[in-house]
Design a protein around this motif. Structure first.
Motif, mmCIF file in Angstrom:
data_model
loop_
_atom_site.group_PDB
_atom_site.id
_atom_site.type_symbol
_atom_site.label_atom_id
_atom_site.label_comp_id
_atom_site.label_asym_id
_atom_site.label_seq_id
_atom_site.Cartn_x
_atom_site.Cartn_y
_atom_site.Cartn_z
ATOM 1 N N GLY A 318 1.046 -1.102 0.003
ATOM 2 C CA GLY A 318 0.565 0.310 -0.375
ATOM 3 C C GLY A 318 0.823 1.371 0.127
ATOM 4 N N LEU A 319 1.704 0.793 -0.320
ATOM 5 C CA LEU A 319 2.761 2.882 -0.675
ATOM 6 C C LEU A 319 3.156 2.559 -1.387
ATOM 7 N N GLY A 320 2.716 2.244 -3.125
ATOM 8 C CA GLY A 320 2.572 2.708 -4.266
ATOM 9 C C GLY A 320 3.655 2.517 -5.239
ATOM 10 N N LEU A 321 4.482 1.680 -4.621
ATOM 11 C CA LEU A 321 6.061 1.083 -4.924
ATOM 12 C C LEU A 321 5.834 0.460 -6.157
ATOM 13 N N GLU A 322 4.755 -0.319 -6.311
ATOM 14 C CA GLU A 322 4.956 -1.860 -7.313
ATOM 15 C C GLU A 322 4.280 -0.490 -8.799
ATOM 16 N N GLU A 323 3.494 0.699 -8.611
ATOM 17 C CA GLU A 323 3.059 1.624 -9.417
ATOM 18 C C GLU A 323 4.230 2.322 -10.027
#
Length: 460
Positions: A318-323
């Motif tokens: 949920g930290l937005g790392l994959e995006e």
């Protein structure tokens, strides 16, 4: 000003006789969050690594923001980890000395000794409150801006703060980002934690009464520390461990055997080379099914409280790392280089969410070093010099290599041992359990590892 108002007025159109806002004005109307610009560093997480890194960055002249999802600062360590467990370990030891007759042997007669668990828990909470409040004051004194909410990276140079409802409350535009989100309890498949009778380390720190029987899944550092607390307070504690030793990863096997012997003498029971296959609640009790790893023998055990502590896992969801294109390794950790940079050079990660031991002091060092690296300072950390401590009594501490490491690496070594039973001060204090074990290079005498089990091992 007038021209901008006229421009805005043109954005209002008529549809079916109704006045509606254009998409542009609609977005302006719904946007109700604050924006922070010209920030040098956003730190996500205020645990030991995050808050220390944020303060260091600010001291180095960086405009720094720290985002924390919980209501109090300090992360797991200060709120539901190291600090409350040390408070209970210390005070339960005093109770055990008084109740078990140790003080009486020393000429200190206490009369009837009673446990006031509520008051003991109150002292724990007081220590936690003082230290978490202290971080708030340190932030203020060092000009670190604290934002409350869930930090999510929404761009290479942008972090959004989400409220409890998942809506964006603030947006921070920044040059650098430091991920210091720490770790969370690893769940045990098929066993649901309710933090009342089936508990994680968090629930085990806040039980409302002393259980008669407790089963612990895992005899690592957390298991033996919390098991030690409740055993001193009167609980029959049994730790079930899949591996063949106690004390977790990194411990020297010789020291582990000594440690197990001492803990057993204190009342803890251990089932090693044993796995838990199921647990269910029945009539106010918990039935735990275990199976021997060696011969497959199945046994049912009963307890009032089941403590699940099979380790921790990185908190990176949920930290937005994959995006952003930052991929995790097979354990959910953020891969970083020697400067703690991810694949995006301005996005750094430290502490429990990267490789290495999950220790508060390791995270603190990484936070400081990463911040210094951002302003051009040298970056160096020797993980072989990071110590580990188990805060039971006696304490257990080590740094460097253990015997098993040296054997596997083919390094020739020699051993020096000294028992506390032969130490004058230990004799005077009637605290003689344990020993000191030093590992040195066979040819050069270079110190390769130091392992201590005994009083004050952590300080030594």
């Amino acid at each position: 000003m007038q021209s901008s108002l006229l421009q805005a007025a043109r954005q209002v159109t008529k549809q079916n006789g109704r006045t509606v806002l254009s998409p542009f004005l609609g977005s302006m109307q719904t946007r109700c969050f604050a924006t922070h610009d010209d920030v040098d560093l956003v730190v996500i997480g205020s645990g030991p690594g995050g808050y220390v890194g944020a303060i260091k960055a600010s001291q180095l002249g960086m405009k720094t923001v720290c985002i924390e999802k919980n209501a109090t600062l300090g992360g797991t360590c200060l709120n539901v980890g190291c600090i409350p467990s040390k408070a209970l370990l210390n005070n339960s030891h005093y109770f055990h000395m008084a109740k078990g007759g140790d003080l009486d042997k020393r000429g200190i007669e206490c009369g009837e000794v009673k446990l006031n668990l509520e008051k003991m828990m109150g002292e724990k909470s007081k220590a936690v409150g003082a230290l978490t409040g202290g971080i708030k004051m340190l932030f203020k004194g060092n000009k670190v801006t604290h934002l409350e909410g869930h930090g999510k990276i929404t761009g290479p140079n942008q972090v959004s703060v989400l409220g409890p409802d998942g809506e964006v409350t603030e947006v921070v535009n920044t040059k650098n980002i430091m991920i210091a989100t720490g770790s969370e309890v690893t769940p045990f498949p098929g066993i649901e934690v309710d933090e009342e009778t089936i508990v994680s380390s968090t629930g085990a720190l806040s039980l409302k009464e002393v259980p008669e029987k407790m089963i612990i899944i895992g005899a690592g550092v957390i298991g033996v520390e919390l098991g030690s607390v409740w055993a001193r307070l009167g609980t029959q504690v049994t730790a079930v461990e899949f591996m063949g030793h106690v004390g977790g990863m990194g411990i020297d096997m010789d020291i582990s055997k000594q440690f197990q012997r001492i803990m057993t003498k204190q009342g803890l029971k251990f089932k090693l080379n044993t796995k838990v296959t199921a647990a269910k609640k029945e009539g106010g009790k918990i039935t735990v099914t275990v199976e021997s790893v060696k011969d497959g023998k199945v046994e049912n055990m009963e307890a009032d409280v089941l403590l699940v502590c099979v380790g921790r896992r990185p908190y990176t969801q949920g930290l937005g790392l994959e995006e952003l294109g930052i991929e995790m390794d097979n354990r959910g950790r953020v891969p970083v280089n020697s400067r703690f940079q991810s694949v995006l050079p301005n996005v750094y990660a430290i502490g429990d969410c990267i490789a290495g031991p999950m220790l508060a002091h390791k995270a603190e060092d990484e936070g400081i070093i990463a911040a210094e690296g951002m302003v051009g300072g040298p970056v160096h950390i020797d993980y072989n010099c990071v110590p580990s401590v188990v805060y039971t009594h006696p304490e257990l501490a080590w740094v460097g290599k253990n015997e098993e490491d040296l054997k596997s690496e083919g390094i020739e070594y020699k051993i020096g041992k000294f028992p506390f039973a032969a130490n004058s001060r230990a004799k005077c204090n009637n605290d003689t359990d344990g020993l000191v074990k030093i590992l040195g290079d066979k040819k050069t005498d270079r110190l390769l590892g130091a392992h201590i089990i005994g009083p004050g091992a952590g300080e030594m």
